[in-house]
Design an enzyme around this catalytic site. Structure first.
Site, PDB file in Angstrom:
ATOM      1  N   HIS A   1       0.818  -1.214   0.000  1.00  0.00           N
ATOM      2  CA  HIS A   1       0.000   0.000   0.000  1.00  0.00           C
ATOM      3  C   HIS A   1       0.853   1.266   0.000  1.00  0.00           C
ATOM      4  CE1 HIS A   1      -3.532   2.369   0.258  1.00  0.00           C
ATOM      5  NE2 HIS A   1      -4.250   1.587   1.033  1.00  0.00           N
TER       6      HIS A   1
ATOM      7  N   ASP B   1      -9.880  -8.663 -16.794  1.00  0.00           N
ATOM      8  CA  ASP B   1     -10.048  -9.711 -17.802  1.00  0.00           C
ATOM      9  C   ASP B   1      -8.695 -10.016 -18.447  1.00  0.00           C
ATOM     10  OD1 ASP B   1     -10.741 -11.401 -19.872  1.00  0.00           O
ATOM     11  OD2 ASP B   1     -12.376 -10.164 -20.626  1.00  0.00           O
TER      12      ASP B   1
END
Length: 460
Positions: A164, A386
């Site tokens: 992060h 995807d």
């Protein structure tokens, strides 16, 4: 089908994990991290879990090759975190050394459909789906860890741990979509070129702290330990029961209806206020206590000049709504919504710059003592990933925590899933309050088929 919610053993392949470096030499230098990047509050990895159906073309080897190519563009993720040289030795930076991301392959004797059935009630056994690095400190963990677990049916579970301090939610989504793009369309350029430099968020010299920033606290030298309620410490001391609530578009509209016509609000403002209010009502603290809601706000377009497109570092700050318990738990959402709106409105260029300057003082820390923290994942496009085999069947975190996530719902772009862990002693009350207003609204407005339901989720 599986008889237990526990996942079967996850068997790592021989000689796993391995390091995947960039496909060609990359710049060798130290990458400056902004004060928003190296907050102690952010010293952890964002852990995503994706479930995909079978695909002949998207194999672990194909993912390793495309990862190597995308790391050519996102080369800091192949580096290592370290502390800066003196006098800034309390500050983190990235050693862009091309050492590589950690990539593990495994097999689990389960099908995608079986996992999808279990995805409503995940548990601690999900942790085995992301390789755990045994390290002495946070700095010794590679910034990017990936595990691809092949399933009996030919499908796969993809888990990623992304540091992060290097990326925020928007940045991790940008990187993951770049990786997917390179996998599916290897001969095409990236849709967005990454911007590595963090100097647009560098503090001023000298610092100019012109505003109050209630989301932070600073220790007072020689002061006695304050005698105040610390909800965060209480939560950490309790057995936590994670809970998840899915809100349909109709139910979200019901929440917003509580505020009109006198007050207009966004879906986030209504749902955040409702979750905050339900959380506080379940904890039942003193009516006079001041409580806070800390929530992520994207600042990429709030600064002048704007942060450039492609910036994948931490481009968010925490908005801070405050309220007395007695006002927050009143008859409707008005007080909470107004508090959230005021906190959002305050975050202009001057306020954000003041906050960045404040964080130059490394003794300053995020005030979690009486705060609920909400992170917005629902509008980042994470569920659209995807790799060439279609969008995921499931997307979410590997684990839940006392920090609250607003998650996307696969198949319904306007629905939101709320995920947060609460004390075991409080879960039934929290469940009741989260659903109470929806039940009431359904009676009054004829909403069909309530979709707010509770699930058990793993505690991290």
């Amino acid at each position: 089908m599986l008889k237990s919610a526990e996942l079967p053993d996850c068997n790592l392949y021989e000689n796993q994990p391995i390091l995947i470096g960039p496909s060609a030499p990359t710049p060798r230098h130290s990458l400056y991290l902004s004060n928003l990047d190296d907050q102690k509050f952010l010293r952890f990895s964002i852990k995503y879990l994706y479930l995909f159906h079978k695909s002949a073309s998207v194999t672990p080897d194909a993912l390793k090759q495309s990862l190597s190519r995308v790391l050519l563009h996102y080369y800091p993720l192949a580096g290592r975190l370290r502390t800066a040289a003196a006098p800034d030795d309390q500050k983190l930076e990235v050693d862009c050394n091309g050492e590589g991301a950690l990539f593990a392959e495994a097999f689990m004797d389960i099908t995608a459909d079986e996992f999808l059935e279990l995805s409503r009630k995940p548990n601690r056994s999900w942790r085995k789906l992301l390789y755990r690095v045994e390290a002495l400190s946070f700095l010794d963990v590679p910034p990017l860890i990936i595990q691809v677990t092949s399933l009996r049916c030919g499908g796969m579970i993809l888990c990623t741990g992304i540091n992060h301090c290097i990326c925020d939610g928007i940045g991790t989504s940008q990187f993951l979509h770049a990786w997917a793009h390179v996998t599916a369309k290897e001969n095409l350029d990236l849709p967005i070129s990454p911007v590595h430099s963090r100097h647009v968020l560098k503090p001023r010299n000298p610092p100019q702290i012109a505003f109050n920033h209630p989301q932070f606290t600073k220790p007072v030298p020689n002061a006695k330990e304050p005698c105040h309620v610390d909800i965060f410490k209480f939560l950490q001391s309790q057995p936590l029961v994670p809970a998840s609530f899915t809100f349909s578009p109709t139910q979200l509209l019901c929440l917003k209806r509580q505020c009109v016509p006198s007050l207009k609000c966004t879906t986030f403002e209504a749902l955040a206020s409702h979750t905050w209010r339900s959380w506080i009502r379940s904890l039942d603290p003193s009516p006079s206590l001041t409580v806070k809601l800390l929530f992520s706000v994207n600042i990429r377009k709030k600064l002048s000049p704007e942060i450039p497109q492609g910036y994948y570092g931490n481009g968010f700050v925490l908005g801070c709504a405050q309220a007395h318990v007695k006002d927050l738990v009143a008859a409707n959402l008005h007080h909470g919504v107004k508090s959230v709106q005021a906190a959002k409105a305050a975050l202009n260029d001057g306020h954000v710059r003041s906050m960045i300057d404040l964080l130059e003082d490394k003794t300053v820390k995020t005030d979690l003592s009486t705060s609920l923290v909400i992170s917005q994942w629902a509008k980042l496009g994470l569920e659209d990933l995807d790799f060439g085999q279609g969008k995921p069947l499931h997307m979410g975190p590997v684990a839940s925590d006392i920090y609250c996530l607003f998650l996307p719902v696969i198949g319904d772009v306007n629905a939101v899933r709320v995920l947060v862990s609460v004390p075991e002693s409080m879960v039934e009350k929290f469940e009741f309050h989260m659903n109470e207003c929806l039940d009431h609204e359904e009676e009054n407005h004829g909403v069909a088929d309530g979709n707010g339901f509770v699930e058990d989720i793993i505690t991290d």
